[in-house]
Design an enzyme around this catalytic site. Structure first.
Site, PDB file in Angstrom:
ATOM      1  N   TYR A  38       0.823  -1.214   0.000  1.00  0.00           N
ATOM      2  CA  TYR A  38       0.000   0.000   0.000  1.00  0.00           C
ATOM      3  C   TYR A  38       0.857   1.265   0.000  1.00  0.00           C
ATOM      4  O   TYR A  38       0.337   2.350  -0.233  1.00  0.00           O
ATOM      5  CB  TYR A  38      -0.922   0.027   1.218  1.00  0.00           C
ATOM      6  CG  TYR A  38      -1.914  -1.099   1.312  1.00  0.00           C
ATOM      7  CD1 TYR A  38      -2.084  -2.028   0.284  1.00  0.00           C
ATOM      8  CD2 TYR A  38      -2.707  -1.241   2.449  1.00  0.00           C
ATOM      9  CE1 TYR A  38      -2.992  -3.063   0.395  1.00  0.00           C
ATOM     10  CE2 TYR A  38      -3.617  -2.265   2.568  1.00  0.00           C
ATOM     11  CZ  TYR A  38      -3.760  -3.178   1.544  1.00  0.00           C
ATOM     12  OH  TYR A  38      -4.650  -4.202   1.664  1.00  0.00           O
ATOM     13  N   ASN A 227     -19.254   4.217   8.392  1.00  0.00           N
ATOM     14  CA  ASN A 227     -18.926   2.799   8.550  1.00  0.00           C
ATOM     15  C   ASN A 227     -18.975   2.395  10.018  1.00  0.00           C
ATOM     16  O   ASN A 227     -19.456   1.297  10.357  1.00  0.00           O
ATOM     17  CB  ASN A 227     -17.543   2.507   7.978  1.00  0.00           C
ATOM     18  CG  ASN A 227     -17.485   2.639   6.474  1.00  0.00           C
ATOM     19  OD1 ASN A 227     -18.502   2.610   5.788  1.00  0.00           O
ATOM     20  ND2 ASN A 227     -16.290   2.806   5.938  1.00  0.00           N
TER      21      ASN A 227
END
Length: 262
Positions: A38, A227
């Site tokens: 990442y 979320n």
């Protein structure tokens, strides 16, 4: 392991990544997921440092990329990951994919060595099918803790869930919103409307009902908080059955080095 974590895939703007990690931890998240591939481990580490949350209260996971899975490279790159993250150890280290330089007999003993040295607390795998997990268990004396896979209502992974339940393996769901496809599904949208919540919350609540830890990626404050609010949503049996009945099977992550999926 907390039932909802923060994913950081594609969160590559340095300040945005650090701020989103800090905001998530301040909001209540205690599980943060990153990876060598990442290219943001240093920024994740800055976010952890910024947050007013003790390190021992955070479940931190990273992954070893497929070009660094020889035994020596596993050791070297994990030590580099810890330095970037600014921590003495991580709670979970994954084999990112069973691909390229992955060789169970060479790769996995290095993970066990890292655990023996106290640099990692748990060993995990990612994108493994049951046959890959079985082979890893033949090689490892240490227990495998988790398998991180793509999972969402459009890819419910019934076989993997059954296998995980039978073998005591934790399942962690990446891309739990099917890279946005859950927002376009009529069933999920209807359940969301009935509950006055977002489709994202419905998908995350469905995964929680299946005993799976979701790690949705989020970089904006609104998405981080939306979320998180999924933890307050309890789907009833009828809603779960309606979502289970979705006949769409949509794998969103399938690179050329992926295994032949069962």
């Amino acid at each position: 392991m907390p039932m909802l974590g923060l994913g950081t895939w594609q969160n590559t703007d340095p300040d945005q990544c650090a701020d989103s990690v800090a905001e998530a931890l301040e909001a209540g998240y205690r599980h943060v997921d990153t990876a060598q591939a990442y290219d943001n481990e240093e920024d994740v580490g800055r976010g952890i440092e910024q947050a007013d949350v003790d390190r021992e209260d955070i479940f931190l996971a990273t992954k070893v990329w497929i070009d660094s899975l020889t035994g020596d490279d596993v050791i070297e790159t994990t030590e580099e990951s810890l330095a970037k993250l600014g921590v003495d150890s991580v709670d979970l280290l994954y084999v990112h994919w069973p691909a390229r330089t992955y060789d169970p007999e060479d790769t996995l003993p290095a993970f066990a060595e890292l655990k023996d040295r106290g640099l990692i607390e748990r060993i995990g795998v990612s994108n493994f099918e049951p046959r890959h997990v079985d082979r890893a268990r033949e090689v490892l004396d240490e227990p495998l803790f988790a398998n991180q896979v793509e999972m969402h209502p459009l890819l419910p992974q019934e076989e993997l869930r059954e296998y995980a339940e039978e073998t005591g393996l934790e399942l962690v769901a990446y891309s739990p919103l099917a890279r946005g496809a859950v927002f376009d599904n009529d069933v999920i949208s209807a359940v969301a409307e009935d509950n006055g919540v977002s489709e994202a919350q419905v998908s995350l609540a469905w995964l929680r009902e299946k005993g799976v830890t979701a790690i949705p990626k989020a970089s904006s404050t609104d998405h981080v908080l939306d979320n998180w609010e999924s933890l307050s949503l309890d789907l009833d049996d009828d809603e779960i059955e309606r979502i289970d009945a979705i006949d769409e099977r949509d794998r969103r992550i399938d690179p050329d080095f992926a295994p032949d999926w069962d």
